[in-house]
Structure formats: C-alpha cells, structure tokens
Design an enzyme around this catalytic site. Structure first.
Site, PDB file in Angstrom:
ATOM      1  CG  LEU A 198      -1.877   1.172   1.380  1.00  0.00           C
ATOM      2  CD1 LEU A 198      -3.197   0.699   1.968  1.00  0.00           C
ATOM      3  CD2 LEU A 198      -1.284   2.259   2.271  1.00  0.00           C
ATOM      4  CB  ALA A 199       2.075   3.369  -2.452  1.00  0.00           C
ATOM      5  N   PRO A 214       7.762  11.531  -0.001  1.00  0.00           N
ATOM      6  CG  PRO A 214       9.440  11.526  -1.636  1.00  0.00           C
ATOM      7  CD  PRO A 214       7.985  11.235  -1.424  1.00  0.00           C
ATOM      8  N   GLY A 237       3.885  13.114   5.294  1.00  0.00           N
ATOM      9  CA  GLY A 237       3.880  12.079   6.324  1.00  0.00           C
ATOM     10  C   GLY A 237       2.607  12.171   7.137  1.00  0.00           C
ATOM     11  CE  LYS A 295     -13.337  15.565   3.328  1.00  0.00           C
ATOM     12  NZ  LYS A 295     -14.215  16.626   3.835  1.00  0.00           N
ATOM     13  CD  GLU A 353      -1.308   0.999   8.256  1.00  0.00           C
ATOM     14  OE1 GLU A 353      -2.062   1.422   7.355  1.00  0.00           O
ATOM     15  OE2 GLU A 353      -0.105   1.293   8.319  1.00  0.00           O
TER      16      GLU A 353
END
Lengths: 392, 249
Positions: free
Chosen positions: A127-128, A132, A135, A184, A247
């Site tokens: 999952l991406a 960079p 965060g 959104k 997660e």
C-alpha cells in the site's frame, strides 16, 4: 469479551495462533538472522503460506480467502511476530493493510481479478500512501497526481517508505485526482508492478524490521486503467481513513508477539546468567524488571484483543471516525510506547550481549520506534484521541 | 484398507519441564500441550498412504483426559477421517493403553496400526510391542521406511547395528522412528474442516479394560547435574583413571 484459558481468544483462534507459532518457530525463525543481516527477502515463504491457507484471512472464501475475522488475523500476526517480526510486518501489510482494504472498498471486478492471486501467495501486495514530503499530513500534502487520459489515468509522483515495495506485484496507490479539492480530491488505484511507468527507485536500508522490504517508488506517467479505481473517484480519503483504523488494530498483536518473545528470552537469560555466584534472576532489581515487563505484556494483550474485536463490528464504509478511530489510535499508541519500554528492559537484562548486533534480543530491540512512526505517529494518534474527546 | 493411528497428548517438546518439589511427578500445570512428535509422524505416514491410494480410511485414537480431543482434532486436520477418544482421568500406563487399543482393533478391524515408537513424556517404548503381543499381529518397530504390497507391509527398521528389513503379513503393527517422514503443517482450511469430522468417545470400562495402574511411581527427581571434566597429564594417568575411577576396564 469473556476471559478464558486463552486470554480472550476462542479455541479456533488459539489453534490459529498455535499454527502460526509453529510455522514461525520452525520456518520463519531460522530465516530471521539472514534477513536482519542482509535485508534479504525469502521469496519462497508467501507461496507456502498460500498453500497453508494463511493468506487472505479476512477475505471471503469465494475470492480464495479464509473468511475469518480480525481476531483470527491478529492471532496469526502474533504467532509470526514472536519468531520473525520483520516477516510478520510484511505479512500484515500484504494480508490486512492492503488486501483487507482492497476487499472492503474495491469493485467486484477488482476483487475477482486481484484477490485470488493475493490469497494464493503468487502475488505480494503493498500500500502506497506516504511521500517524501508527506507524512502526518498524508492527504493534504500529497503531491502524486492522477490525470484522466481516455480510458486510463496517468499517475505521476513519488511514494516513500513503502513496505513490500521492492517485492510487491500489486499495489494500492493513492493519488490526487482533483488538486483543488485538497484532501477530498484523492483517489485509490490498483497498480500492477508491470504497468508502464512504475519503478522501484531504491530499496531502503532500515534500523529494524530488516528483511521486510521497504522502497521508494516512482510513478512516471504510469498508465492505470480506469477500471482499477478503488471505490469512487475523489473518495480516496474514506478508503485511507477506514483502512488506517484496521491497520492500527492489526499492528497491536504484532507488537504483542514481539513483547512476549522479549519477555520469554529475558526470563531464560536471567536464570542462566550468573554473577556473584548466583543467577541474576535472584536479584530483586532484575525481578522488578521482569515483573514490569510481564505487566505490560498482559496489558498489551488485553488492549490488542479488545481493539481487534471492536474492529470486527465496523460496518462497511464505516471507520475513520468516532469511537473506533479513537480506540485504534489509543491501542496502537499504548502497545507501541510500551513495547519500547519492554525492549529496553530486555536489553538491560541481557547486559553486554544484548548490545551485540547479531543477538536475538538486539534484533528485537531494533524494532523499537517504528510503530511509533508508521501508521500515524504517536503525535497524530494523540491528536485523534484529543479531537474525539473535545468535540461535542 | 483401513489404518488405525494412535496419538498421545504430551507436553510440547519446546516446554522445559521440571519435577515437582515434592517428587510426585513432573510439573505440567499450564504447560503447552501438543501431539507427541512420534505420533505426528504416524499420522503423516497414514495420510501419505491414503494419498497414494493404498489406504481408504484413517481412524485416529487417543486416550486420556477430555482435552486429548485437541490432539485427535490435530490428527484430523492433518488428514485422519474420524476419531475415537478413550476418556479417562486416571493415569493410563502402557499396558492399559495397549489393552484399550486391542479392544478398538477388535471393533474396527484395521489392516494396519501405526503408533509412535514412544512418547516424549514417559519414553516407555512399550505400547506398540504390547499391542503386538495382545493381538498376535506382526510388528515392525522403529520404522524408517514402509511399503505396502500384496497383503504385506515391508518395514525398514532402525536397529542398533544399522537397518533391518522385515516383511509382515497384514494386519500388522508399525511403530515410527524419527526419519520415517517429516510431518506437514495442518492448513487453515483443514483445521476448520476437522471440526466437522466425527469423533466418538468411549471409556476403558466400556471397552472392558481395567484401567488401574500396575506400576507405582515412587519418586521423580531431576538427573544429577553433569560434573565438569578434567585434563589428564598423559596416557598413563588416563588409563589409571579409566581403570580405578570409571571402572570401565
């Protein structure tokens, strides 16, 4: 949740924990030193897990999964993590963070196309989200874009710190489809590694969880068919936020497994290591550390099982807000912060040998911090909880 | 052909056990319990025979407390078709177990009985041989390879001097050694399926067996700790010590 002889697991879940523990001890544990030394990836394990039915735990049987609940998935994460937490992380990312998310949000077309191969272990998932420059403000500062081009979308941008990135065959990727709408205006896509324009820019070398593969990914006019949109266009924020709750929940049993093992080897070592002509376990200061570790392990167990059972009742399209959002943030924060304390005690009990890179306790120790950073930092988790408490 | 496999519930091989301080036995309270590794090899061998089309049905039998069901379920997850539990809360010794197995053999009439050569708790290494004596069936103990053809089972046995091959007429008894096979992992779907397989329960009394122990345990204590070795100056001193201290000459 009634407490029973298994500390809250049902007989079935305990059997899964036993199976994962056995597989972990006999297969995953011997792989751990090489993974830790070389950031090496054991390719043969995922197909083996597919054969054993240990992939797609929360995915219904019609797609090749096991059709079980989050508690069952957690039991497997716990069992693996005792023996090889790096591999457990890769499994968690594949099975839950990617696959559970895909199942819950994707179209029937995508489910039928991708879930069976993820369930039999012939494909590995990732999952991406992180980039960079993005965060904690993952959605707002996202720079990766997806622009419509006929029947396709063209993805452009860079993703960072992506677990399973270097070995993934199928990736769930978030990109901005409407920059003007900010958070959104995000959409989730399924990207195959062979799609033109997808590249692994670099494999990253980590402090801990070594051997679980981590990458920087680059999308350079990566062409993705529109049928690979997960959910609806510009509704990616919902996929992200509900996925993050699962997660955070599924990471807690992984931390529990690490802590159980840290306590186990600390007890063993304290009984064999002698100083002043007696085992160091006879010293009250060592006993105090062991007692504190035990208390924290059991507290993590209770919270972990509780939050996993809570996520089992989250309806489709729910999550990412309200009580479950606070609970999952609090549980993973509690587990991660206290794992750091447990690991610190474990190395202290092991003394000089615990400071040696190749020892098991040192490998465990280097798993510190990651779970305070990944899946939302401790700071973000506190914001989620405080916002929940203060809104009225 | 039908295969009967015996499986025993024992302390998991990874658990470090200690004798109770009062010397009455080994402390296994709250210890993780598993299927005896030799019994697991027996189940695996039966499953392989079924996969080869040699066997048609595998019956797993265990004896002891109610929880021994878990080990029967494990055997069924590995591929056994059904299970029989001989439930008893008394300590079952090899002769009792062999008598119960004899009663089950009389009922089930298996063509082959596969047992572990011993269990890792008592290490008695008696049940298979006793069952052979009670039933009059031929026995191939410590098997490292077995093959079935023409109403016979050929067993390669691991004996002190090397390997011995024996040929037995069916029905026969085989006890497994470590090198017979490497047991598979029970897959998750098979663990789930095992719950639906039939498991019958009986008791030694129903089988007409008096379960009371014949052998009394007087005391259990840990083996003496090994003493550190010493260096000898020359061969003469070594020979002297072998002769006068170790008394091997």
């Amino acid at each position: 949740m009634a407490l029973n002889e298994h500390g809250g697991l049902t007989d079935d879940q305990q059997q899964l924990l036993d199976l994962a523990d056995k597989f972990g001890r006999e297969v995953l544990f011997p792989l751990a030193p090489k993974m830790d030394d070389e950031e090496w990836w054991p390719e043969e394990v995922f197909p083996q897990l597919g054969e054993l039915g240990l992939l797609g735990i929360t995915v219904p049987e019609q797609y090749g999964g096991a059709g079980l609940d989050m508690m069952s998935a957690g039991a497997i994460a716990q069992g693996f993590a005792r023996w090889n937490h790096a591999f457990a992380l890769s499994w968690v990312v594949h099975d839950n963070i990617m696959m559970n998310n895909l199942y819950r949000n994707a179209s029937e077309f995508i489910r039928n196309k991708y879930l069976p191969r993820l369930c039999d272990g012939s494909s590995i998932g990732a999952l991406a989200l992180t980039e960079p420059g993005s965060g904690s403000d993952a959605l707002g500062s996202m720079r990766t874009t997806a622009t419509r081009d006929g029947d396709d979308f063209l993805l452009n941008g860079t993703k960072m710190f992506i677990t399973n990135g270097p070995v993934a065959d199928v990736l769930l990727v978030y990109a901005k489809t409407d920059v003007s709408r900010g958070a959104k205006g995000i959409t989730a896509f399924v990207v195959e590694k062979d799609f033109p324009g997808f590249n692994v820019a670099q494999k990253l070398t980590k402090m801990g969880y070594r051997g679980s593969q981590t990458a920087e990914l680059v999308f350079d006019n990566c062409r993705v068919p529109a049928e690979n949109v997960v959910g609806e266009v510009n509704m990616g924020h919902k996929v992200v936020m509900s996925g993050l709750d699962f997660e955070r929940a599924i990471l807690t049993p992984m931390l529990l497994g690490i802590c159980e093992r840290a306590l186990e080897i600390s007890v063993e070592y304290s009984q064999t290591r002698k100083q002043f002509d007696q085992p160091i376990s006879s010293f009250q200061m060592v006993q105090s550390r062991l007692a504190e570790m035990y208390m924290l392990v059991e507290a993590i167990r209770s919270y972990s099982y509780r939050v996993l059972s809570l996520t089992d009742s989250v309806e489709h399209g729910e999550g990412g807000r309200g009580e479950i959002h606070m609970q999952t943030a609090a549980a993973v924060m509690f587990a991660a912060n206290n794992t750091n304390i447990i690991l610190d005690n474990a190395v202290q009990i092991h003394g000089g040998s615990g400071y040696i890179w190749e020892t098991e306790v040192n490998r465990l120790f280097r798993s510190t911090k990651l779970m305070e950073i990944g899946a939302g930092t401790t700071e973000v988790r506190k914001v989620i909880i405080a916002e929940g408490l203060l809104q009225s | 052909m039908k295969i009967l496999v015996a499986v025993k519930r024992v302390v998991d091989y990874n658990v470090k056990v200690r004798p109770k301080s009062d010397g009455t036995g080994v402390d296994i309270a709250n210890a993780k319990m598993s299927i005896n590794p030799f019994c697991e090899i027996a189940v695996e061998e039966a499953v392989r025979l079924k996969e080869k089309g040699v066997a048609t049905e595998i019956v797993a039998v265990s004896m002891g407390a109610k929880q021994s069901q878990e080990q029967i379920r494990t055997a069924m997850a590995l591929g056994a078709d059904r299970g029989i539990l001989v439930e008893s809360d008394t300590e079952l010794q090899p002769l009792t177990i062999a008598k119960c197995l004899k009663a089950i053999v009389d009922n089930e009439k298996p063509d082959l009985v596969i047992l572990g050569k011993q269990s890792i708790d008592g290490d008695n290494n008696q049940t298979g041989q006793m069952l052979g004596a009670l039933t009059g069936m031929g026995q191939g103990t410590f098997a490292s390879e077995i093959e079935i053809a023409d109403g016979k089972v050929s067993v390669i046995r691991e004996v002190d001097g090397g390997l011995q091959t024996v040929s037995l007429s069916l029905p026969a008894i085989v006890t497994t050694d470590l090198r017979l096979n490497e047991p598979r992992y029970a897959s998750l779907p098979n663990i789930m399926k095992a719950k639906k397989k039939p498991l019958d329960t009986t008791t030694p009394e129903e089988l007409g067996v008096d379960a009371s122990p014949r052998v009394q345990t007087l005391k259990v204590e840990p083996p003496a700790e090994r003493q550190a070795g010493i260096k000898v100056a020359d061969v003469a001193e070594l020979v002297d010590k072998l002769k006068n201290e170790a008394k091997v000459f």
